[in-house]
Enzyme design. Structure first.
Site, PDB file in Angstrom:
ATOM      1  N   CYS A 125     -28.724  -6.530 -16.533  1.00 23.98           N
ATOM      2  CA  CYS A 125     -29.596  -5.795 -17.349  1.00 23.98           C
ATOM      3  C   CYS A 125     -29.297  -5.848 -18.675  1.00 23.98           C
ATOM      4  CB  CYS A 125     -29.259  -4.088 -16.825  1.00 23.98           C
ATOM      5  SG  CYS A 125     -29.608  -3.852 -15.159  1.00 23.98           S
ATOM      6  N   HIS A 261     -31.830   0.358 -22.580  1.00 23.52           N
ATOM      7  CA  HIS A 261     -32.268  -0.134 -21.151  1.00 23.52           C
ATOM      8  C   HIS A 261     -33.125   0.703 -19.975  1.00 23.52           C
ATOM      9  CE1 HIS A 261     -32.282  -2.079 -17.135  1.00 23.52           C
ATOM     10  NE2 HIS A 261     -30.973  -1.329 -17.040  1.00 23.52           N
ATOM     11  N   ASN A 292     -36.618   0.119 -12.866  1.00 22.89           N
ATOM     12  CA  ASN A 292     -35.627  -0.360 -13.670  1.00 22.89           C
ATOM     13  C   ASN A 292     -35.840  -1.956 -13.204  1.00 22.89           C
ATOM     14  OD1 ASN A 292     -33.298  -1.898 -14.320  1.00 22.89           O
ATOM     15  ND2 ASN A 292     -31.932  -0.010 -13.692  1.00 22.89           N
TER      16      ASN A 292
HETATM   17  N1  COA Z   1     -32.512  10.677  -1.578  1.00 16.67           N
HETATM   18  C1  COA Z   1     -32.366  11.930  -1.239  1.00 16.67           C
HETATM   19  N2  COA Z   1     -30.869  12.443  -1.438  1.00 16.67           N
HETATM   20  C2  COA Z   1     -29.990  11.497  -1.723  1.00 16.67           C
HETATM   21  C3  COA Z   1     -30.405  10.101  -1.888  1.00 16.67           C
HETATM   22  C4  COA Z   1     -31.700   9.707  -1.786  1.00 16.67           C
HETATM   23  N3  COA Z   1     -32.159   8.559  -2.481  1.00 16.67           N
HETATM   24  N4  COA Z   1     -29.253   9.489  -2.124  1.00 16.67           N
HETATM   25  C5  COA Z   1     -28.154  10.239  -2.375  1.00 16.67           C
HETATM   26  N5  COA Z   1     -28.858  11.532  -1.873  1.00 16.67           N
HETATM   27  C6  COA Z   1     -28.038  12.585  -1.647  1.00 16.67           C
HETATM   28  C7  COA Z   1     -26.497  12.528  -1.097  1.00 16.67           C
HETATM   29  O1  COA Z   1     -26.426  12.392   0.133  1.00 16.67           O
HETATM   30  C8  COA Z   1     -25.792  13.793  -1.660  1.00 16.67           C
HETATM   31  O2  COA Z   1     -26.144  14.907  -0.852  1.00 16.67           O
HETATM   32  P1  COA Z   1     -24.800  16.146  -0.708  1.00 16.67           P
HETATM   33  O3  COA Z   1     -24.695  16.511  -1.873  1.00 16.67           O
HETATM   34  O4  COA Z   1     -25.487  16.755   0.429  1.00 16.67           O
HETATM   35  O5  COA Z   1     -23.839  15.300  -0.187  1.00 16.67           O
HETATM   36  C9  COA Z   1     -26.453  14.086  -3.056  1.00 16.67           C
HETATM   37  O6  COA Z   1     -27.590  13.311  -2.726  1.00 16.67           O
HETATM   38  C10 COA Z   1     -25.821  13.044  -4.009  1.00 16.67           C
HETATM   39  O7  COA Z   1     -25.307  12.034  -3.983  1.00 16.67           O
HETATM   40  P2  COA Z   1     -24.624  10.857  -4.807  1.00 16.67           P
HETATM   41  O8  COA Z   1     -24.669   9.625  -4.323  1.00 16.67           O
HETATM   42  O9  COA Z   1     -23.730  11.574  -5.541  1.00 16.67           O
HETATM   43  O10 COA Z   1     -26.091  10.572  -5.941  1.00 16.67           O
HETATM   44  P3  COA Z   1     -26.087  11.080  -7.622  1.00 16.67           P
HETATM   45  O11 COA Z   1     -26.302  12.448  -7.842  1.00 16.67           O
HETATM   46  O12 COA Z   1     -25.169  10.233  -8.099  1.00 16.67           O
HETATM   47  O13 COA Z   1     -27.460  10.334  -7.769  1.00 16.67           O
HETATM   48  C11 COA Z   1     -28.300   8.317  -8.564  1.00 16.67           C
HETATM   49  C12 COA Z   1     -27.578   8.912  -7.360  1.00 16.67           C
HETATM   50  C13 COA Z   1     -28.252   6.582  -8.080  1.00 16.67           C
HETATM   51  C14 COA Z   1     -29.555   8.736  -8.888  1.00 16.67           C
HETATM   52  C15 COA Z   1     -27.295   8.261  -9.824  1.00 16.67           C
HETATM   53  O14 COA Z   1     -25.909   7.758  -9.307  1.00 16.67           O
HETATM   54  C16 COA Z   1     -27.650   7.366 -10.895  1.00 16.67           C
HETATM   55  O15 COA Z   1     -28.615   7.621 -11.742  1.00 16.67           O
HETATM   56  N6  COA Z   1     -26.961   6.414 -11.222  1.00 16.67           N
HETATM   57  C17 COA Z   1     -26.847   5.308 -12.245  1.00 16.67           C
HETATM   58  C18 COA Z   1     -27.714   4.563 -11.640  1.00 16.67           C
HETATM   59  C19 COA Z   1     -28.472   3.400 -12.580  1.00 16.67           C
HETATM   60  O16 COA Z   1     -29.003   3.892 -13.616  1.00 16.67           O
HETATM   61  N7  COA Z   1     -28.236   2.260 -12.426  1.00 16.67           N
HETATM   62  C20 COA Z   1     -28.641   1.271 -13.299  1.00 16.67           C
HETATM   63  C21 COA Z   1     -27.910   0.632 -14.310  1.00 16.67           C
HETATM   64  S1  COA Z   1     -28.288  -0.927 -14.734  1.00 16.67           S
END
Ligand code: COA
Length: 336
Positions: A125, A261, A292
């Site tokens: 990225c 980004h 993204n």
């Molecule tokens: N839909 C619904 N629920 C989801 C899910 C989805 N796609 N993915 C995870 N969950 C749930 C999990 O089961 C968990 O539930 P619980 O609290 O009951 O256990 C909860 O949501 C939190 O899960 P988690 O994996 O901790 O999610 P998060 O809050 O970290 O969100 C992202 C996930 C990917 C949105 C977040 O981590 C993020 O934005 N990361 C950066 C990613 C990014 O920008 N990448 C590109 C960089 S170049």
């Protein structure tokens, strides 16, 4: 030991600038509703966690090469130069499915250029900002006069539509910029680096040899530790943004445009808050309907801001790109 090496082009320009920009959006508009069933998610959850409403995915005939060529033609037209004047092409991508040759050479051929230097770089990225930094240094070092920098991805090929952590994030498209000589600095010093200790937070799941050993081989999709990536991007990248301003001799008030980004709307908001961006700085938010698109995200977002009148020629724009590696690069540029 009698020969003396020439230092190269003594008359190389002191400065480089962006002369033109162009982009190509993949044609398929995929709303959240279309992907939620496979990951037991909802439109509301995806919008709240990422800000994404729809993403662009490529149709079968929209290849890495064709999207890059589409964006490049527009960038060259915007720059007002002839294609023959391009003497180097740098392509940032992680989704060209051939290990070799570089897609840059095929793009050069399709564009009809006259044997430019052409190579690909892999900085995920952060690739486009790496390319801009390289181009600026190539021009100022005298090894090229006009450089075409392309960021292009077809990440839908590398996305596991059943993976809850990534299926809703990644997208496809291309952006390109022509970098050329200038009387005034148009590209500030780059701040770049990497954090190899966290190299595996975003990565291809397995290498191609391991794929072939599977009973039912599948694409080696991208996997991501979302939480850790979020923390790193939201906190460390705001510091890199500040370092970039410091190195360029600017204050946050001097900026007109902020083009981070397009990883996730929450990361964009967190960075803007911790940088204390003033109200007048327009912020790129292309992620909401593009998703993204990795190396393509910054030129796609900047080109859109120009088209919509949010970024004007001569504005100062802070670009900051970050992602797998964990690699990052940032610079302030004048909007072409
Ligand atoms: N839909 C619904 N629920 C989801 C899910 C989805 N796609 N993915 C995870 N969950 C749930 C999990 O089961 C968990 O539930 P619980 O609290 O009951 O256990 C909860 O949501 C939190 O899960 P988690 O994996 O901790 O999610 P998060 O809050 O970290 O969100 C992202 C996930 C990917 C949105 C977040 O981590 C993020 O934005 N990361 C950066 C990613 C990014 O920008 N990448 C590109 C960089 S170049």
């Amino acid at each position: 030991m009698t020969g003396k090496l020439s230092a190269g082009d003594e008359a190389a320009p002191r400065h480089a600038t962006l002369l033109g920009i162009g982009s190509y959006r993949a044609s398929r508009v995929i709303p959240n509703a279309e992907i939620v069933d496979a990951i037991d998610s909802s439109d509301e959850w995806i919008q709240q966690r990422s800000g994404i409403k729809t993403r662009r995915w490529a149709a079968p005939d929209e290849t890495v090469q064709s999207m890059a060529v589409g964006a490049s033609r527009k960038a060259i037209e915007h720059a007002g130069i002839d294609i023959a004047q391009i003497d180097a092409i740098v392509v940032a991508t992680v989704s060209h499915m051939f290990q070799t040759p570089a897609v840059a050479t095929a793009i050069a051929h399709e564009l009809g250029t006259d044997r430019p230097a052409a190579f690909d770089i892999s900085a995920a990225c952060a690739g486009f900002c790496h390319g801009v930094a390289l181009a600026s240094d190539m021009i100022r070092g005298g090894s090229a006069k006009h450089v075409l920098v392309i960021g292009v991805e077809r990440l839908s090929d590398l996305t596991d539509v059943g993976d809850r952590g990534t299926a809703f994030i990644f997208a496809d498209g291309a952006g390109a910029a022509v970098v050329g000589p200038s009387d005034e600095p148009g590209i500030g010093p780059v701040v770049w680096g990497s954090d190899g200790e966290q190299f595996d937070l975003i990565r291809q799941k397995e290498d191609w040899r391991d794929v072939l050993e599977q009973e039912r081989p599948t694409m080696p999709h991208l996997v991501m530790q979302g939480n850790a990536v979020f923390r790193w991007a939201a906190f460390e990248m705001a510091k890199v943004a500040q370092q970039t301003l410091d190195k360029t001799g600017l204050k946050v008030d001097d900026l007109d445009v902020f083009v981070p980004h397009q990883a996730n709307m929450r990361i964009i908001d967190a960075m803007a808050r911790s940088m204390k961006l003033p109200e007048h700085v327009r912020i790129a938010r292309d992620i909401a309907d593009q998703g993204n698109s990795s190396a393509a995200s910054i030129p796609l977002a900047l080109d859109r801001m120009i088209a919509e009148g949010e970024a004007k020629s001569g504005d100062l724009a802070l670009l900051i790109a970050f992602g797998a590696g964990l690699a990052y690069a940032a610079q302030v540029v004048r909007v072409p």
